[in-house]
Design an enzyme around this catalytic site. Structure first.
Site, PDB file in Angstrom:
ATOM      1  N   PHE A   1       0.876  -1.189   0.000  1.00  0.00           N
ATOM      2  CA  PHE A   1       0.000   0.000   0.000  1.00  0.00           C
ATOM      3  C   PHE A   1       0.910   1.236   0.000  1.00  0.00           C
ATOM      4  O   PHE A   1       0.863   2.078   0.893  1.00  0.00           O
ATOM      5  CB  PHE A   1      -0.944   0.016   1.210  1.00  0.00           C
TER       6      PHE A   1
ATOM      7  N   SER B   1      -2.337  -0.533  -5.865  1.00  0.00           N
ATOM      8  CA  SER B   1      -3.261  -0.791  -6.981  1.00  0.00           C
ATOM      9  C   SER B   1      -3.478   0.448  -7.841  1.00  0.00           C
ATOM     10  O   SER B   1      -4.124   0.389  -8.879  1.00  0.00           O
ATOM     11  CB  SER B   1      -4.604  -1.306  -6.449  1.00  0.00           C
TER      12      SER B   1
ATOM     13  N   CYS C   1      -4.726   2.793  10.328  1.00  0.00           N
ATOM     14  CA  CYS C   1      -5.176   4.169  10.595  1.00  0.00           C
ATOM     15  C   CYS C   1      -6.690   4.203  10.833  1.00  0.00           C
ATOM     16  O   CYS C   1      -7.325   5.233  10.677  1.00  0.00           O
ATOM     17  CB  CYS C   1      -4.767   5.099   9.455  1.00  0.00           C
TER      18      CYS C   1
HETATM   19  N1  SAH Z   1       1.872   3.937   3.053  1.00  0.00           N
HETATM   20  C1  SAH Z   1       1.457   5.093   2.314  1.00  0.00           C
HETATM   21  C2  SAH Z   1       0.008   5.455   2.568  1.00  0.00           C
HETATM   22  C3  SAH Z   1      -0.974   4.392   2.180  1.00  0.00           C
HETATM   23  S1  SAH Z   1      -2.490   5.034   1.602  1.00  0.00           S
HETATM   24  C4  SAH Z   1       2.400   6.257   2.584  1.00  0.00           C
HETATM   25  O1  SAH Z   1       3.197   6.147   3.497  1.00  0.00           O
HETATM   26  O2  SAH Z   1       2.329   7.259   1.879  1.00  0.00           O
HETATM   27  C5  SAH Z   1      -3.255   3.608   1.017  1.00  0.00           C
HETATM   28  C6  SAH Z   1      -2.798   3.185  -0.376  1.00  0.00           C
HETATM   29  O3  SAH Z   1      -3.333   1.883  -0.577  1.00  0.00           O
HETATM   30  C7  SAH Z   1      -3.332   4.027  -1.531  1.00  0.00           C
HETATM   31  O4  SAH Z   1      -2.252   4.450  -2.322  1.00  0.00           O
HETATM   32  C8  SAH Z   1      -4.242   3.084  -2.332  1.00  0.00           C
HETATM   33  O5  SAH Z   1      -4.101   3.258  -3.729  1.00  0.00           O
HETATM   34  C9  SAH Z   1      -3.711   1.732  -1.926  1.00  0.00           C
HETATM   35  N2  SAH Z   1      -4.668   0.608  -1.949  1.00  0.00           N
HETATM   36  C10 SAH Z   1      -5.902   0.546  -1.385  1.00  0.00           C
HETATM   37  N3  SAH Z   1      -6.405  -0.699  -1.490  1.00  0.00           N
HETATM   38  C11 SAH Z   1      -5.463  -1.444  -2.119  1.00  0.00           C
HETATM   39  C12 SAH Z   1      -5.372  -2.816  -2.491  1.00  0.00           C
HETATM   40  N4  SAH Z   1      -6.359  -3.680  -2.232  1.00  0.00           N
HETATM   41  N5  SAH Z   1      -4.252  -3.239  -3.113  1.00  0.00           N
HETATM   42  C13 SAH Z   1      -3.236  -2.375  -3.378  1.00  0.00           C
HETATM   43  N6  SAH Z   1      -3.255  -1.080  -3.033  1.00  0.00           N
HETATM   44  C14 SAH Z   1      -4.350  -0.624  -2.408  1.00  0.00           C
END
Ligand code: SAH
Length: 393
Positions: free
Chosen positions: A224, A247, A334
Site C-alpha cells: 500500500f 493498486s 489508521c
Molecule cells: N503507506 C502510504 C500510505 C498508504 S495510503 C504512505 O506512506 O504514503 C493507502 C494506499 O493503498 C493508496 O495508495 C491506495 O491506492 C492503496 N490501496 C488501497 N487498497 C489497495 C489494495 N487492495 N491493493 C493495493 N493497493 C491498495
C-alpha cells in the site's frame, strides 16, 4: 450570540471539556446571530462553553473555549501560535513538511493545516470551522507571512454538511497540483491536486524514520505504498532493494517521482491488489527482510470493525509468512475504531495462523505534530507496531 440550552443531565461531557456537542443534548435555543457562533448553557443557565455551530451535522456545535471569553481573532491567533511553537520544539531538523494544526488536538476544532515548505494546505472539515475562516485565515497569514494557502475541500464530512467540495486558493498565485518539501533532508512531493489527505501522509514521519534506522542491508517490501515514502526512507537507510505494491497507477507514479527526487534507483514498482500479490509471493516461497503494511482505513465506523479486522489479519498473516526469521514487520492501521489493544489481538491471530512466532518491539502512533487532546481521545487513530518474526512455532 445564539445560546444552546442543554437538557438537564446532558451537560456532563461539556463540563469535562469534550469539544463536541451532539444534537440529542440540546433542549432548545435562544438569541440571535448569523456568524455561526454559539454558546452552551446548562439547564440552570450556567455558561459552559463557546464555539461554532454545524447545524447539519449530528455534532451540532464544537467548542473553541470553555472560559467565558470571546472567540475572536486574538484567541485563534494565540492557538495557532501555540500550535506552531509546539512544532518548533518537536519537528526534526531539515524538515519543512509537517502538520501545523491538528484540529481538536490543538484546540482548533475541525481545522487541519499541513505545511509543505512555503505552502499551507488547509482542511475545514465542518460548517463551524468554515464559518471561522476569517479568524484562522488571518492567524495563519500572520504566523506564516508570504505562504500560499490552499483550502482542500474534497471531504466526505463537508459533502455531508452541504458544503462546497472544490479546492480554493486563499492566498498566493495559483492552485498548485504538487508541492515540494523536505523531511530529515530527503525531498518529497505531495500530491495536492488529487491526493489523499492534504497530499501526503505526514503522520507517518517518525515511523518512516524508524524504517530508515533499521533498513541497512535489508530487502524491503512496501505494501500500500502510495507516495513510496517508506521506500525512500528505507533506501536512505541503506536498504539493498525496495519493492512497492499499490493498486493505483497514479500512486506508483508519485512513488517513482519521490525516488527520482532523491537520486535513488534501487526501487521497483508493482501495480496490483496487495491481497492477491501477497498470496502469489507466499505461493512462490519468497522471503523478505522488512515489510511495511500500511493499508487505507479499513474501518471508518464502529460497524466496520469486524470486517476491517479480517482485512488486517489477512494482510499481516501473509506478510509474516513472507518474512525471514529475524525479519521486521511494521504493521500499521489508521482505523480509529480499531484501537491498539484490538490491533494487537489481530496481530496475535495473524501470527498464530501464519505458524510463526512474533514479538512486538515498539508500539507507535503518529508523530508529535499530530497531538491528541486528552479531552478528545477520538483524535487518536494511527497505530504502527514494529514486530520481529521469530522462528516457526
Ligand atoms: N503507506 C502510504 C500510505 C498508504 S495510503 C504512505 O506512506 O504514503 C493507502 C494506499 O493503498 C493508496 O495508495 C491506495 O491506492 C492503496 N490501496 C488501497 N487498497 C489497495 C489494495 N487492495 N491493493 C493495493 N493497493 C491498495
Amino acid at each position: 450570540m445564539r445560546t444552546l440550552l442543554l437538557k438537564p443531565g446532558r451537560d456532563a461531557a461539556t463540563r469535562r471539556r469534550h469539544p463536541w456537542l451532539f444534537s440529542g443534548s440540546v433542549a432548545g435555543e435562544s438569541g440571535e446571530g448569523t456568524d455561526g457562533l454559539v454558546e452552551a448553557r446548562s439547564a440552570g443557565g450556567e455558561f459552559l462553553a463557546r464555539g461554532f455551530a454545524s447545524p447539519r451535522s449530528p455534532i451540532v456545535a464544537r467548542w473553541w473555549t470553555f472560559a467565558d471569553e470571546p472567540v475572536d481573532a486574538a484567541l485563534v491567533t494565540r492557538r495557532v501560535a501555540d500550535a506552531a511553537a509546539l512544532r518548533e520544539a518537536f519537528v526534526p531538523p531539515e524538515t519543512d513538511g509537517y502538520r501545523v494544526v491538528n484540529a481538536e488536538g490543538d484546540f482548533l476544532p475541525g481545522l487541519v493545516v499541513d505545511r509543505y515548505a512555503g505552502l499551507l494546505a488547509v482542511q475545514a472539515t465542518t460548517e463551524g470551522t468554515e464559518r471561522a475562516r476569517p479568524l484562522w485565515l488571518d492567524a495563519l497569514g500572520t504566523r506564516f507571512p508570504g505562504a500560499s494557502i490552499v483550502q482542500k475541500n474534497d471531504l466526505a464530512s463537508r459533502a455531508a454538511e452541504g458544503l462546497g467540495t472544490a479546492d480554493e486558493l486563499l492566498a498566493g498565485e495559483a492552485l498548485p497540483a504538487r508541492a515540494r518539501f523536505h523531511e530529515r533532508g530527503l525531498s518529497f512531493v505531495a500530491d495536492l491536486g488529487s491526493g489523499q489527505k492534504t497530499g501526503f501522509f505526514l503522520d507517518q514521519r517518525e515511523n518512516r524514520d524508524l524504517v530508515r534506522r533499521h533498513a541497512a542491508g535489508r530487502r524491503v517490501l512496501n505494501l500500500f505504498s502510495y507516495s513510496g515514502a517508506f521506500g525512500v526512507a528505507a533506501l536512505a537507510g541503506g536498504a539493498s532493494a525496495v519493492t512497492h505494491v499499490d493498486s493505483s497507477e497514479a500512486a506508483l507514479e508519485l512513488a517513482r517521482e519521490n525516488h527520482r527526487l532523491n537520486g535513488q534507483a534501487a526501487a521497483s514498482f508493482v501495480s496490483a491488489d496487495v491481497f492477491e500479490d501477497l498470496r502469489a509471493r507466499v505461493a512462490a516461497g519468497e522471503t523478505w527482510d522488512l515489510i511495511v503494511t500500511d493499508p487505507p482505513a479499513f474501518a471508518k465506523r464502529r460497524g466496520d470493525v469486524e470486517r476491517a479486522c479480517r482485512g488486517y489479519k489477512d494482510v499481516n498473516r501473509l506478510a509474516l509468512a513472507l518474512l525471514a526469521p529475524g525479519g521486521l514487520l511494521l504493521a500499521c492501521s489508521c482505523s480509529g475504531p480499531v484501537d491498539a489493544d484490538l490491533f494487537q489481538k489481530v496481530l496475535f491471530a495473524a501470527a498464530l495462523d501464519a505458524g510463526v512466532t512474533a514479538r512486538i518491539l515498539e508500539k507507535r502512533g503518529a508523530g508529535p505534530d499530530h497531538p491528541v487532546s486528552v479531552d478528545c481521545p477520538e483524535g487518536e487513530y494511527l497505530k504502527a507496531f514494529l514486530v520481529s518474526r521469530g522462528g516457526v512455532a
